[in-house]
Motif scaffolding. Structure first.
Motif, PDB file in Angstrom:
ATOM      1  N   GLY A 666       0.805  -1.222   0.000  1.00 61.08           N
ATOM      2  CA  GLY A 666       0.000   0.000   0.000  1.00 61.08           C
ATOM      3  C   GLY A 666       0.830   1.259   0.000  1.00 61.08           C
ATOM      4  O   GLY A 666       0.526   2.226  -0.705  1.00 61.08           O
ATOM      5  N   GLY A 667       1.900   1.271   0.794  1.00 62.69           N
ATOM      6  CA  GLY A 667       2.774   2.443   0.826  1.00 62.69           C
ATOM      7  C   GLY A 667       3.481   2.674  -0.490  1.00 62.69           C
ATOM      8  O   GLY A 667       3.611   3.816  -0.950  1.00 62.69           O
ATOM      9  N   VAL A 668       3.946   1.592  -1.119  1.00 62.91           N
ATOM     10  CA  VAL A 668       4.596   1.730  -2.418  1.00 62.91           C
ATOM     11  C   VAL A 668       3.610   2.261  -3.449  1.00 62.91           C
ATOM     12  O   VAL A 668       3.951   3.121  -4.281  1.00 62.91           O
ATOM     13  CB  VAL A 668       5.203   0.385  -2.877  1.00 62.91           C
ATOM     14  N   ALA A 669       2.371   1.760  -3.404  1.00 64.06           N
ATOM     15  CA  ALA A 669       1.362   2.241  -4.352  1.00 64.06           C
ATOM     16  C   ALA A 669       1.161   3.743  -4.226  1.00 64.06           C
ATOM     17  O   ALA A 669       1.048   4.456  -5.230  1.00 64.06           O
ATOM     18  CB  ALA A 669       0.044   1.500  -4.128  1.00 64.06           C
ATOM     19  N   GLN A 670       1.118   4.246  -2.983  1.00 69.36           N
ATOM     20  CA  GLN A 670       0.952   5.682  -2.803  1.00 69.36           C
ATOM     21  C   GLN A 670       2.203   6.445  -3.246  1.00 69.36           C
ATOM     22  O   GLN A 670       2.099   7.542  -3.799  1.00 69.36           O
ATOM     23  CB  GLN A 670       0.606   5.979  -1.342  1.00 69.36           C
ATOM     24  N   GLY A 671       3.376   5.866  -3.020  1.00 63.33           N
ATOM     25  CA  GLY A 671       4.604   6.506  -3.493  1.00 63.33           C
ATOM     26  C   GLY A 671       4.684   6.541  -5.004  1.00 63.33           C
ATOM     27  O   GLY A 671       5.119   7.538  -5.594  1.00 63.33           O
ATOM     28  N   VAL A 672       4.264   5.451  -5.653  1.00 61.04           N
ATOM     29  CA  VAL A 672       4.226   5.432  -7.113  1.00 61.04           C
ATOM     30  C   VAL A 672       3.260   6.485  -7.628  1.00 61.04           C
ATOM     31  O   VAL A 672       3.540   7.191  -8.607  1.00 61.04           O
ATOM     32  CB  VAL A 672       3.831   4.031  -7.626  1.00 61.04           C
ATOM     33  N   GLY A 673       2.111   6.604  -6.973  1.00 57.22           N
ATOM     34  CA  GLY A 673       1.143   7.628  -7.384  1.00 57.22           C
ATOM     35  C   GLY A 673       1.738   9.016  -7.349  1.00 57.22           C
ATOM     36  O   GLY A 673       1.577   9.802  -8.291  1.00 57.22           O
ATOM     37  N   GLN A 674       2.454   9.329  -6.264  1.00 54.08           N
ATOM     38  CA  GLN A 674       3.074  10.643  -6.165  1.00 54.08           C
ATOM     39  C   GLN A 674       4.167  10.819  -7.211  1.00 54.08           C
ATOM     40  O   GLN A 674       4.291  11.883  -7.830  1.00 54.08           O
ATOM     41  CB  GLN A 674       3.663  10.872  -4.779  1.00 54.08           C
ATOM     42  N   ALA A 675       4.951   9.765  -7.431  1.00 51.20           N
ATOM     43  CA  ALA A 675       6.094   9.885  -8.331  1.00 51.20           C
ATOM     44  C   ALA A 675       5.684  10.015  -9.791  1.00 51.20           C
ATOM     45  O   ALA A 675       6.338  10.734 -10.560  1.00 51.20           O
ATOM     46  CB  ALA A 675       7.015   8.678  -8.159  1.00 51.20           C
ATOM     47  N   LEU A 676       4.596   9.355 -10.203  1.00 50.35           N
ATOM     48  CA  LEU A 676       4.272   9.274 -11.626  1.00 50.35           C
ATOM     49  C   LEU A 676       2.978   9.956 -12.039  1.00 50.35           C
ATOM     50  O   LEU A 676       2.843  10.327 -13.210  1.00 50.35           O
ATOM     51  CB  LEU A 676       4.192   7.801 -12.055  1.00 50.35           C
ATOM     52  N   LEU A 677       2.031  10.125 -11.124  1.00 52.19           N
ATOM     53  CA  LEU A 677       0.682  10.474 -11.562  1.00 52.19           C
ATOM     54  C   LEU A 677       0.035  11.660 -10.866  1.00 52.19           C
ATOM     55  O   LEU A 677      -0.665  12.450 -11.499  1.00 52.19           O
ATOM     56  CB  LEU A 677      -0.249   9.248 -11.382  1.00 52.19           C
ATOM     57  N   GLU A 678       0.201  11.786  -9.565  1.00 48.90           N
ATOM     58  CA  GLU A 678      -0.648  12.675  -8.768  1.00 48.90           C
ATOM     59  C   GLU A 678      -0.106  14.107  -8.764  1.00 48.90           C
ATOM     60  O   GLU A 678       0.959  14.378  -8.220  1.00 48.90           O
ATOM     61  CB  GLU A 678      -0.784  12.143  -7.347  1.00 48.90           C
TER      62      GLU A 678
END
Length: 774
Positions: A666-678
């Motif tokens: 879950g934490g990685v998913a949120q980090g990926v979101g910040q890094a690539l999308l959000e």
């Protein structure tokens, strides 16, 4: 669940209840005589309020009341306090203008609450809100973090010059500057930590009920711990916190955002007292974008001083941190004390100096978001290390390995005063490199090139510190129905607390897990609690459960001695049974507890086994690990694909590795979101939130991820009897720099040396185009 030991991947006991739809969330609660509230919010980022006309709205059928700031002030309702003030580096206090529950004379961000409408039905409340007329004088707005303190920028608060909330520092500036003078090489890098919308699955809600006979409120609301909310409401209403009972049912995600006091808590409590009927407010998704605290939003300059041998000497940082328009509950603490605590990372710096400038802007307030300051610091540090490796032409793995604090140096005290109790950073790094086949990457890059793709590998070695209240309470009661109830002062928001706490209790007391219930979320039945945040739950609450279980066992030995007619010193407790040493005479703990409970109920002398204890958390813990990822970039479109992701984590001892791995995912998913999308995007002129819905704000989806590979390497903490380290936020701390480092590695041959988050296709394509044009 049965009886079992620790460290087993037991499936979550709470999942069946939630998956079949019998969970109970705040919005599910309906009280007799319930009224409905709607918040009228500002459509402007900055404006004076000349007049609010509510006459037409009040005349509509079903409308019970409409409140404005004037009503709250007349009844002595105080502004919402900031619970974590900081001091400026000159010793003066930070700026702390009032944060009213309803805008008083001016609005300062789109979504600022202006009026609270209460009606018999939700439709009537909505209709009335649309009939309120507000006369605004629209003013210039400032939304850009870096520009907020520039001369001539629009002022959020007239009394706060240059929008500067605080000018804070930590570390030894003179020693740090001296190291930079002596350095053989200095790497400088400015990074943007983009603002993110929290977007928990369950939106916020509040239902307040007031009892005029007792003068007490009951507030049902989704929180990360009701005790803080209770205390802050006592301040706002100028009464004892004991006048508030906070009940938190199931919570569908929090990520920090649900830890704080919000205007709607105050407004529903105020209206319930005025109208002597329960009042409910529930956020819609679009409203959540404008009213939930948001996360991150830093612009940071980092400087790394390195000697001729590639050894890190010192770190110097200057961080501009956006607070939004008001100071949320913990906002000043996040970029200062929380963020600076991990600036050393896993490296042996001799000196560190950090300067943090908190600024106001005409935006939604910012507060803790998963990781809360630690992801921001780790992102800067790990981006700096990669940049230094490129400049020095040293392999980035070798540069990290050369500077890591060895396990033989534990405990290790950093230049910012944190003491790492344990850690084996080189071993964790080596494990990640082997798992990822770092040595074979060149071949994979060549294969990708044949397909027209740029392939890169990135790594980030993170370290974070767990935080929160330094005490925690647990209570164990043997109930009439044969169950054992464990009352805890933390609050599950989806992490699996019920399972982990059940495992701990079952293991210690030898009771079937199916006979254990975890009780949480009621400040009347649980007198104190530190709540959930800072990855503190297991090491603090778990410690409290163990201490309380030991008290149960101690009381049980006394009771068993009487029942078995033996001396207490001759009683031993093993696998849920009390027995006399050297004999076969014993009694089960559940049977003993039932006997004592019945004796007490009959008025006889009894030694009940119920116990409550408070555990002190002497030291926080330092989870750490290595994130590695491989990406492929399409140079024609700028699209980034994560093709592999591996994490090696040191969380100390693990109670339930399945839950731990899920938390990392879950934490990685949120980090990926910040890094690539959000990307939270405010119009720089009007201050409007342009990414105010899921049509314009891109949360990651399942097809944005590969399978996450997680290895757990146990280096037990010596700071708590369980040997555990917090795990809840680690994934979001390590993932953003690993992804951005991988993208830069993929594009380095094209001349790209820097990209800021989020690395959307447009951002990546532009970076490539600019590099080619040079």
């Amino acid at each position: 669940m049965g009886k079992f030991g620790l460290a087993q991947p037991i499936r979550r006991v709470e999942d069946f209840r939630l998956l079949v739809g019998v969970g109970r969330y705040t919005d599910d609660i309906v009280l007799p005589g319930l009224l409905h509230g709607i918040v009228l919010r500002s459509p402007h980022a900055a404006a004076r309020i000349n007049k609010i006309d509510t006459a037409t709205a009040l005349s509509l059928d079903g409308v019970k009341a409409i409140y404005t700031a004037a009503d709250l002030k007349a009844d002595g309702i105080a502004p919402m306090p900031c619970a974590a003030p900081v001091q400026n580096r000159n010793g003066s206090n930070m700026a702390s203008p009032p944060h009213p529950a309803l805008a008083d004379g001016a609005v300062r961000h789109v979504g600022d609450p202006v009026a609270f409408v209460i009606a018999e039905t939700l439709k009537a409340a909505r209709d009335a809100a649309e009939q309120i007329t507000v006369d605004y004088d629209v003013l210039p707005a400032i939304t850009d973090t870096a520009l907020a303190i520039e001369p001539g920028a629009p002022q959020v608060w007239p009394e706060v010059e240059n929008n500067l909330v605080f000018d804070w520092e930590v570390g030894d500036k003179a020693a740090t500057d001296a190291e930079f003078v002596r350095a053989a090489h200095v790497t400088k890098l400015t990074v943007v930590n983009n603002r993110v919308v929290v977007a928990s699955m369950e939106a916020r809600a509040a239902i307040a009920d007031y009892d005029p006979a007792t003068g007490r409120w009951t507030l049902h609301t989704s929180t990360q711990g009701g005790w803080l909310i209770k205390d802050l409401l006592g301040t706002v209403f100028a009464t004892e916190p004991a006048k508030f009972r906070i009940i938190t049912p199931d919570v569908g995600g929090g990520f920090g955002m649900k830890a704080f006091l919000y205007a709607e808590h105050v407004l529903t409590c105020y209206a319930a007292r005025k109208l002597e009927r329960p009042v409910k407010w529930a956020s819609e998704r679009g409203e959540a974008f404008l009213s939930d605290t948001q996360g991150r939003d830093n612009v940071t300059l980092g400087e790394l001083a390195i000697d001729k041998d590639g050894i890190f000497r010192a770190l110097r940082t200057r961080n501009i941190a956006n607070m939004g328009a008001y100071l949320s509950t913990f906002a000043p603490y996040i970029p200062t004390f929380a963020g600076a605590a991990v600036l050393s990372g896993v490296y042996g710096f001799r000196a560190i100096h950090a300067n943090v400038l908190g600024v106001f802007t005409h935006t939604v307030p910012v507060d803790a978001y998963r990781g809360a300051g630690r992801p921001e610091s780790n992102y800067l540090l790990e981006r700096l290390v990669d940049a230094a490796a490129r400049e020095l032409k040293i392999d980035r793995v070798e540069l990290r390995r050369r500077n890591m604090v060895p396990s033989s140096a534990m405990p290790h005290t950093t230049p910012v005063g944190k003491t790492y109790d344990s850690g084996d950073f080189p071993r964790v790094l080596a494990s990640a490199l082997q798992r990822m086949d770092y040595a074979g990457f060149a071949g994979r890059r060549r294969e990708a090139a044949k397909r027209g793709k740029r392939r890169g590998i990135g790594l980030s070695y993170y370290l974070e510190v767990t935080m929160g209240d330094v005490t925690e309470r647990a209570e164990i009661r043997f109930a009439d129905d044969g169950f054992v109830d464990v009352y805890v002062g933390t609050q599950s928001t989806g992490q699996g607390h019920e399972t982990a706490y059940t495992q701990l209790t079952a293991n210690r007391l030898g009771i079937d897990g199916d006979k254990i219930r975890i009780r949480q979320g009621d400040t009347d039945t649980i007198p104190s609690g530190g709540g959930t945040g800072g990855s503190r739950s297991l090491y603090s609450q778990g410690h409290a459960i163990l201490v309380t279980a030991d008290a149960v066992i101690a009381k049980g030995k006394e009771a068993a001695a009487e029942t078995l007619e033996a001396a207490p010193a001759d009683i031993v407790f093993v696998d849920g049974r009390f027995s006399i040493v050297g004999t076969d005479r014993d009694i089960d703990i559940a049977a003993l507890a039932d006997t004592q409970r019945r004796k007490a109920a009959a008025g006889e002398s009894a030694n009940t086994l119920d116990a409550a204890e408070v555990a002190n958390v002497a030291e926080h813990t330092f989870p750490n690990g290595c994130h590695m990822t491989e990406v492929e970039v399409d140079p024609e479109t700028g699209v980034v694909e994560i093709v592999r992701y591996c994490v090696c984590d040191d969380f100390g001892k693990t109670v339930n590795p399945m839950i731990v791995c899920g938390q990392v995912h879950g934490g990685v998913a949120q980090g990926v979101g910040q890094a690539l999308l959000e990307r939270t995007w405010y119009d720089p002129i009007s201050g409007q939130l342009l990414s105010g819905s899921f049509m314009d704000y891109a949360l990651p989806r399942a097809d944005d991820f590969p399978n996450f590979e997680v290895d757990l390497l146990e280096v037990p903490s010596v700071a708590n009897p369980l040997g555990v380290k917090g795990a809840g936020e680690a994934g979001s701390v390590g993932s953003p720099p690993a992804i951005i480092n991988a993208i830069i590695d993929a594009l380095s041959a094209d001349g790209v040396t820097h990209i800021d988050m989020p690395a959307t296709p447009g951002v990546v394509w532009k970076a490539l185009a600019l590099a080619k044009a040079v």
